[in-house]
Design a protein around this motif. Structure first.
Motif, PDB file in Angstrom:
ATOM      1  N   LEU A  22       0.723  -1.298  -0.099  1.00 12.37           N
ATOM      2  CA  LEU A  22       0.095   0.028   0.167  1.00 12.37           C
ATOM      3  C   LEU A  22       0.731   1.167  -0.068  1.00 12.37           C
ATOM      4  O   LEU A  22       1.917   1.312   0.609  1.00 12.37           O
ATOM      5  CB  LEU A  22      -0.810  -0.133   1.256  1.00 12.37           C
ATOM      6  CG  LEU A  22      -1.983   1.071   1.258  1.00 12.37           C
ATOM      7  CD1 LEU A  22      -3.305   0.639   2.001  1.00 12.37           C
ATOM      8  CD2 LEU A  22      -1.396   2.176   2.335  1.00 12.37           C
ATOM      9  N   CYS A  30      -4.997   7.232  -0.063  1.00 15.29           N
ATOM     10  CA  CYS A  30      -4.248   5.966  -0.646  1.00 15.29           C
ATOM     11  C   CYS A  30      -4.014   6.219  -2.005  1.00 15.29           C
ATOM     12  O   CYS A  30      -4.803   6.767  -2.976  1.00 15.29           O
ATOM     13  CB  CYS A  30      -5.267   4.856  -0.549  1.00 15.29           C
ATOM     14  SG  CYS A  30      -4.751   3.137  -1.204  1.00 15.29           S
ATOM     15  N   LYS A  39      -7.469  -0.370   1.058  1.00 16.79           N
ATOM     16  CA  LYS A  39      -7.118   1.213   0.745  1.00 16.79           C
ATOM     17  C   LYS A  39      -7.690   1.842   2.160  1.00 16.79           C
ATOM     18  O   LYS A  39      -7.195   2.963   2.241  1.00 16.79           O
ATOM     19  CB  LYS A  39      -7.953   1.281  -0.255  1.00 16.79           C
ATOM     20  CG  LYS A  39      -7.493   0.581  -1.595  1.00 16.79           C
ATOM     21  CD  LYS A  39      -8.274   1.086  -2.697  1.00 16.79           C
ATOM     22  CE  LYS A  39      -7.732   0.769  -3.875  1.00 16.79           C
ATOM     23  NZ  LYS A  39      -8.418   1.023  -5.144  1.00 16.79           N
ATOM     24  N   SER A  42      -5.070   3.168   4.832  1.00 22.30           N
ATOM     25  CA  SER A  42      -4.145   4.084   4.294  1.00 22.30           C
ATOM     26  C   SER A  42      -3.853   5.319   5.348  1.00 22.30           C
ATOM     27  O   SER A  42      -2.645   5.694   5.719  1.00 22.30           O
ATOM     28  CB  SER A  42      -4.298   4.567   2.730  1.00 22.30           C
ATOM     29  OG  SER A  42      -5.540   5.362   2.845  1.00 22.30           O
TER      30      SER A  42
END
Length: 92
Positions: A22, A30, A39, A42
């Motif tokens: 990530l 993200c 996601k 993030s």
């Protein structure tokens, strides 16, 4: 820049033991995620990196954070304005 970022994520994701990757910007947005990386994590990942950097504010290099669990680990590091998290699965 997006194609370069995707290329680096693909290369990292192909490494043995890597279950997800990530990338987030300095505000926790993200930029890209692959594999098991959510996601929605993030913002938390970027925040962890910022908090860890405050533990050693005079350090010339940003810290690498490792969060371990029974199922694997997450390595987190910020460089410039980008935070990257690498999710590794535990060997079974």
């Amino acid at each position: 820049m997006e194609k370069v970022l995707e290329k680096h994520l693909d290369e990292t994701f192909r490494l043995p033991g890597v279950a997800g990757v990530l990338c987030a910007d300095e505000n926790g947005l993200c930029l890209a995620a692959k594999g098991v990386a959510e996601k929605s994590a993030s913002g938390n990942i970027a925040s962890i990196a910022k908090q860890a950097a405050q533990l050693h504010p005079n350090s010339s290099t940003p810290p690498v954070i490792c969060i371990e669990s029974e199922t694997g680990s997450v390595l987190i590091k910020s460089e410039d304005d980008i935070t990257m998290a690498i999710y590794k699965s535990s060997p079974t």
